[in-house]
Design an enzyme around this catalytic site. Structure first.
Site, PDB file in Angstrom:
ATOM      1  N   ASN A  11      89.660  16.947 -41.103  1.00  0.00           N
ATOM      2  CA  ASN A  11      89.774  18.206 -41.218  1.00  0.00           C
ATOM      3  C   ASN A  11      90.305  18.696 -39.799  1.00  0.00           C
ATOM      4  O   ASN A  11      89.733  18.818 -39.068  1.00  0.00           O
ATOM      5  CB  ASN A  11      88.557  18.799 -41.573  1.00  0.00           C
ATOM      6  CG  ASN A  11      88.625  20.416 -41.490  1.00  0.00           C
ATOM      7  OD1 ASN A  11      89.700  20.976 -41.676  1.00  0.00           O
ATOM      8  ND2 ASN A  11      87.380  20.910 -41.525  1.00  0.00           N
ATOM      9  N   TRP A  12      91.645  19.087 -39.880  1.00  0.00           N
ATOM     10  CA  TRP A  12      92.430  19.175 -38.719  1.00  0.00           C
ATOM     11  C   TRP A  12      92.169  20.925 -38.438  1.00  0.00           C
ATOM     12  O   TRP A  12      92.475  21.215 -37.405  1.00  0.00           O
ATOM     13  CB  TRP A  12      93.997  19.367 -38.698  1.00  0.00           C
ATOM     14  CG  TRP A  12      94.399  17.941 -39.455  1.00  0.00           C
ATOM     15  CD1 TRP A  12      93.597  16.669 -39.509  1.00  0.00           C
ATOM     16  CD2 TRP A  12      95.675  17.577 -39.582  1.00  0.00           C
ATOM     17  NE1 TRP A  12      94.504  15.669 -39.603  1.00  0.00           N
ATOM     18  CE2 TRP A  12      95.851  16.136 -39.812  1.00  0.00           C
ATOM     19  CE3 TRP A  12      97.039  18.327 -39.533  1.00  0.00           C
ATOM     20  CZ2 TRP A  12      96.916  15.497 -39.931  1.00  0.00           C
ATOM     21  CZ3 TRP A  12      97.875  17.560 -39.713  1.00  0.00           C
ATOM     22  CH2 TRP A  12      98.078  16.231 -39.967  1.00  0.00           C
ATOM     23  N   LYS A  13      91.412  21.720 -39.083  1.00  0.00           N
ATOM     24  CA  LYS A  13      91.017  22.917 -38.827  1.00  0.00           C
ATOM     25  C   LYS A  13      92.330  23.767 -38.609  1.00  0.00           C
ATOM     26  O   LYS A  13      93.386  23.492 -39.005  1.00  0.00           O
ATOM     27  CB  LYS A  13      89.848  23.090 -38.072  1.00  0.00           C
ATOM     28  CG  LYS A  13      88.740  22.379 -38.451  1.00  0.00           C
ATOM     29  CD  LYS A  13      87.646  22.376 -37.556  1.00  0.00           C
ATOM     30  CE  LYS A  13      86.343  21.715 -38.187  1.00  0.00           C
ATOM     31  NZ  LYS A  13      85.051  22.053 -37.414  1.00  0.00           N
ATOM     32  N   HIS A 101      83.426  25.589 -46.283  1.00  0.00           N
ATOM     33  CA  HIS A 101      82.996  24.849 -44.902  1.00  0.00           C
ATOM     34  C   HIS A 101      82.324  25.821 -44.212  1.00  0.00           C
ATOM     35  O   HIS A 101      82.330  27.070 -44.273  1.00  0.00           O
ATOM     36  CB  HIS A 101      84.447  24.634 -44.247  1.00  0.00           C
ATOM     37  CG  HIS A 101      84.436  23.828 -42.873  1.00  0.00           C
ATOM     38  ND1 HIS A 101      83.860  24.332 -41.780  1.00  0.00           N
ATOM     39  CD2 HIS A 101      84.463  22.548 -42.723  1.00  0.00           C
ATOM     40  CE1 HIS A 101      83.610  23.480 -40.762  1.00  0.00           C
ATOM     41  NE2 HIS A 101      83.991  22.260 -41.423  1.00  0.00           N
ATOM     42  N   GLU A 103      82.476  26.944 -41.484  1.00  0.00           N
ATOM     43  CA  GLU A 103      83.294  28.100 -40.743  1.00  0.00           C
ATOM     44  C   GLU A 103      83.861  29.140 -41.564  1.00  0.00           C
ATOM     45  O   GLU A 103      83.942  30.251 -41.448  1.00  0.00           O
ATOM     46  CB  GLU A 103      84.577  27.357 -39.914  1.00  0.00           C
ATOM     47  CG  GLU A 103      83.870  26.725 -38.854  1.00  0.00           C
ATOM     48  CD  GLU A 103      84.675  25.347 -38.446  1.00  0.00           C
ATOM     49  OE1 GLU A 103      85.773  25.144 -38.666  1.00  0.00           O
ATOM     50  OE2 GLU A 103      84.166  24.425 -37.834  1.00  0.00           O
ATOM     51  N   GLU A 173      77.230  18.831 -43.618  1.00  0.00           N
ATOM     52  CA  GLU A 173      77.454  19.066 -42.413  1.00  0.00           C
ATOM     53  C   GLU A 173      76.330  19.784 -41.771  1.00  0.00           C
ATOM     54  O   GLU A 173      76.423  21.203 -42.101  1.00  0.00           O
ATOM     55  CB  GLU A 173      78.873  19.624 -42.336  1.00  0.00           C
ATOM     56  CG  GLU A 173      80.009  18.780 -42.966  1.00  0.00           C
ATOM     57  CD  GLU A 173      81.461  19.270 -42.166  1.00  0.00           C
ATOM     58  OE1 GLU A 173      81.846  18.383 -41.564  1.00  0.00           O
ATOM     59  OE2 GLU A 173      81.812  20.584 -42.310  1.00  0.00           O
ATOM     60  N   GLY A 179      81.355  20.295 -33.954  1.00  0.00           N
ATOM     61  CA  GLY A 179      82.110  20.677 -32.637  1.00  0.00           C
ATOM     62  C   GLY A 179      81.078  20.546 -31.441  1.00  0.00           C
ATOM     63  O   GLY A 179      81.619  21.184 -30.324  1.00  0.00           O
ATOM     64  N   SER A 219      80.485  15.964 -35.567  1.00  0.00           N
ATOM     65  CA  SER A 219      80.890  14.878 -34.219  1.00  0.00           C
ATOM     66  C   SER A 219      80.770  13.717 -34.652  1.00  0.00           C
ATOM     67  O   SER A 219      80.550  12.692 -33.833  1.00  0.00           O
ATOM     68  CB  SER A 219      79.556  15.376 -33.223  1.00  0.00           C
ATOM     69  OG  SER A 219      79.861  16.702 -32.880  1.00  0.00           O
ATOM     70  N   GLY A 240      86.120  16.222 -37.818  1.00  0.00           N
ATOM     71  CA  GLY A 240      86.924  17.441 -37.331  1.00  0.00           C
ATOM     72  C   GLY A 240      87.674  16.933 -35.908  1.00  0.00           C
ATOM     73  O   GLY A 240      88.779  16.472 -36.077  1.00  0.00           O
ATOM     74  N   GLY A 241      87.041  17.216 -34.989  1.00  0.00           N
ATOM     75  CA  GLY A 241      87.812  17.016 -33.516  1.00  0.00           C
ATOM     76  C   GLY A 241      88.489  15.504 -33.540  1.00  0.00           C
ATOM     77  O   GLY A 241      89.514  15.446 -32.961  1.00  0.00           O
TER      78      GLY A 241
HETATM   79  O1  LIG Z   1      85.049  19.426 -41.092  1.00  0.00           O
HETATM   80  C1  LIG Z   1      84.551  18.843 -40.126  1.00  0.00           C
HETATM   81  C2  LIG Z   1      83.416  19.280 -39.629  1.00  0.00           C
HETATM   82  O2  LIG Z   1      83.142  20.471 -39.284  1.00  0.00           O
HETATM   83  C3  LIG Z   1      83.140  18.461 -38.279  1.00  0.00           C
HETATM   84  O3  LIG Z   1      83.703  18.803 -37.188  1.00  0.00           O
HETATM   85  P1  LIG Z   1      83.679  17.921 -35.662  1.00  0.00           P
HETATM   86  O4  LIG Z   1      83.981  16.526 -36.211  1.00  0.00           O
HETATM   87  O5  LIG Z   1      84.836  18.522 -34.705  1.00  0.00           O
HETATM   88  O6  LIG Z   1      82.127  18.489 -35.237  1.00  0.00           O
END
Ligand SMILES: O=C[C@H](O)COP(=O)(O)O
Length: 258
Positions: A11-13, A101, A103, A173, A179, A219, A240-241
């Site tokens: 998930n690149w956000k 999600h 967010e 999650e 994050g 994470s 994510g990150g």
């Molecule tokens: O969609 C992915 C999640 O929100 C995890 O994000 P993260 O891997 O940066 O903690």
């Protein structure tokens, strides 16, 4: 050992423009082997503005990487400024779309009712929803993570028939681990993912529940993915990150080697 194929989704956000997306997917395609694709389903979830470029690359080079969007409208068309419909995503041959999600729930006030409407919209257009659920820190501290998360599963899947639900992906999650570098322990992940499968069995029967993939997210990195994937009810990760670094994401896909 389940016969569910693990799904590693990046998930690149709100990161990587369409040119960066092309470079990133090319790096992934170059690194991933046929063996990787046999063992694990790999997907990227770029911003909407990247999807056409990713589609062109995937189709042109016949890549095995799947792609999808990070959100969709609950509506199919009409006066909804700024929204993107499931029909539009289907036209771009998206395979997946994340729904709810944390967010989106936090910054766009998406309720379980809205998530449920979006899950239905995804299925109307042949997209596979990745329904995101998980508790915040206060809920975790109070020890209510299972009840909280199962209520989100119930809400998101309300009135979804078994024939559709068997393809859904649930991403657990814990919000406090997103994050933050604060990864849930493998036991934390299994506690809730196991409870989710139990609830899916109550809703749809064990056979359907055993087909549904449940991801962990929060994470995830190459260094912690193997222990999480060793849990019986964890069938992949929503990353994510770490998904923004192609080499790291490939190492996550190769979790068995870590
Ligand atoms: O969609 C992915 C999640 O929100 C995890 O994000 P993260 O891997 O940066 O903690």
């Amino acid at each position: 050992m389940s016969d569910r194929t693990p799904l590693m989704a990046g998930n690149w956000k709100m990161n990587l423009n369409h040119l960066e997306a092309i470079a990133h997917v090319q790096k992934l395609a170059f690194a991933l082997t046929g063996k990787d694709h046999e063992a694990v389903e790999v997907a990227v979830l770029p911003p909407f503005t990247d999807l056409r470029s990713v589609q062109t690359l995937v189709e042109g080079d016949k890549l095995k990487i799947k792609y999808g969007a990070q959100d969709l409208s609950a509506h199919d068309s009409g006066a909804y400024t700024g929204e993107v419909s499931g029909a539009m995503l289907a036209k771009l041959k998206c395979a997946y779309v994340t729904v709810g999600h944390s967010e989106r729930r936090q910054y766009h006030a998406e309720t379980d009712e809205v998530c449920n409407a979006k899950v239905k919209a995804a299925y109307r257009h042949g997209l596979t929803p990745i329904l995101c659920v998980g508790e915040g820190l206060e809920v975790r501290k109070a020890g209510n993570q299972v009840a909280h998360t199962l209520a989100q599963v119930d809400g998101g899947l309300k009135d979804i028939p078994a024939e559709q639900a068997e393809s859904v992906v649930i991403a657990y999650e814990p919000v406090w681990a997103i994050g933050t570098g604060e990864v849930a322990t493998p036991e934390d992940a299994q506690e809730v993912c196991g409870a989710i499968r139990g609830r899916l069995a109550e809703l749809y029967g064990q056979e359907v529940a055993d087909k549904i993939r449940i991801q962990y997210g929060g994470s995830v990195k190459a260094g912690n993915v193997a222990a999480i994937m060793a849990q019986p009810d964890v069938d992949g990760a929503l990353v994510g990150g770490a998904a923004l670094d192609a080499d790291e994401f490939v190492r996550i896909v190769r979790f068995r080697d870590q």
